[in-house]
Design a protein around this motif. Structure first.
Motif, short mmCIF file in Angstrom:
data_model
loop_
_atom_site.label_atom_id
_atom_site.label_comp_id
_atom_site.label_asym_id
_atom_site.label_seq_id
_atom_site.Cartn_x
_atom_site.Cartn_y
_atom_site.Cartn_z
N UNK A 26 -3.17 -45.43 1.18
CA UNK A 26 -1.81 -45.63 0.71
C UNK A 26 -0.89 -46.11 1.47
N UNK A 27 -1.12 -46.03 2.85
CA UNK A 27 -0.23 -46.62 3.62
C UNK A 27 -0.35 -48.47 3.38
N UNK A 28 -1.62 -48.79 3.16
CA UNK A 28 -1.90 -50.35 3.00
C UNK A 28 -1.29 -50.81 1.75
N UNK A 29 -1.15 -49.80 0.80
CA UNK A 29 -0.44 -50.32 -0.58
C UNK A 29 1.00 -50.52 -0.05
N UNK A 30 1.47 -49.42 0.46
CA UNK A 30 3.06 -49.40 0.68
C UNK A 30 3.45 -50.51 1.84
N UNK A 31 2.87 -50.77 2.60
CA UNK A 31 3.21 -51.82 3.74
C UNK A 31 2.72 -53.12 3.29
N UNK A 32 2.24 -53.42 2.18
CA UNK A 32 1.91 -54.75 1.84
C UNK A 32 2.94 -55.54 1.64
N UNK A 33 3.42 -56.51 2.74
CA UNK A 33 4.50 -57.17 2.24
C UNK A 33 4.66 -58.34 1.39
N UNK A 34 3.50 -58.50 0.43
CA UNK A 34 3.44 -59.08 -0.63
C UNK A 34 4.21 -58.50 -1.80
N UNK A 35 4.16 -57.20 -1.99
CA UNK A 35 4.77 -56.35 -3.02
C UNK A 35 6.25 -56.83 -3.10
N UNK A 36 6.82 -56.73 -4.04
CA UNK A 36 8.44 -57.01 -4.28
C UNK A 36 9.11 -56.22 -4.84
N UNK A 94 1.73 -40.06 2.20
CA UNK A 94 1.17 -41.56 2.02
C UNK A 94 0.88 -42.42 3.30
N UNK A 95 1.86 -42.28 4.31
CA UNK A 95 1.98 -43.11 5.48
C UNK A 95 0.70 -42.79 5.98
N UNK A 96 0.23 -41.44 6.12
CA UNK A 96 -1.00 -40.87 6.92
C UNK A 96 -2.18 -41.21 6.39
N UNK A 97 -2.05 -41.76 5.13
CA UNK A 97 -3.39 -42.17 4.61
C UNK A 97 -3.62 -43.60 4.79
N UNK A 98 -4.54 -44.41 5.33
CA UNK A 98 -4.81 -45.58 5.58
C UNK A 98 -4.84 -46.20 4.13
#
Length: 156
Positions: free
Chosen positions: A120-130, A114-118
């Motif tokens: 998927x990474x965008x979703x996981x590293x979106x700081x708005x998600x809680x 997931x982290x190597x896929x732009x």
């Protein structure tokens, strides 16, 4: 007292005989949650809290995808409608899907992919998600006799 002890023993025996895949899926779920939160912390984001509605939705979706033998965000129900039912007050929704067999099914391998896929990474590293729900299903997937299917549902 003997009857109560026998019932407790029977309950423990039943719990111990739970399918190994279920125990494996639970460990995989916790490992993915911890890995994602560790990466988010390094990225400057707050941790994702487990949301039981998202957890149930992710688990159902992982089982559905496993049965279908393919990854599809809108399998069964479009993902936006599915996640709105799981987290009605959410204003931001996201989902990552993955599957793996053998060493590629391990939680670290899935999170690494997931982290190597732009996207998927965008979703996981979106700081708005809680909030987060992880679902893992084990079994035959497509031509693979044994694989793990992962669903990560996020909301804010």
């Amino acid at each position: 007292m003997k009857r109560a002890a026998a019932l407790v023993t029977a309950a423990l025996a039943l719990a111990a005989s739970a399918a190994p895949a279920d125990a494996h899926s639970l460990r995989a779920t916790v490992s993915v949650e911890m890995s994602i939160n560790s990466l988010r912390a390094a990225h400057g984001c707050g941790p994702l809290r487990v949301h039981m509605g998202l957890e149930r939705a992710a688990a159902r979706q992982a089982r559905l995808l496993l049965a279908d033998g393919r990854l599809d965000h809108d399998a069964g129900t479009p993902f936006v409608a599915r996640l709105h039912r799981a987290a009605p007050s959410a204003h931001l929704l996201g989902e990552d899907l993955a599957w793996g067999a053998g060493r590629f099914s391990r939680p670290r391998a899935i999170v690494r992919a997931w982290m190597r896929s732009p996207e998927h990474r965008l979703v996981l590293m979106d700081c708005r998600f809680s909030q987060l729900g992880i679902g893992v299903a084990a079994g035959r997937f497509g031509r693979h006799p044994y694989a793990l299917v992962y669903t990560a549902d996020l909301a804010a």
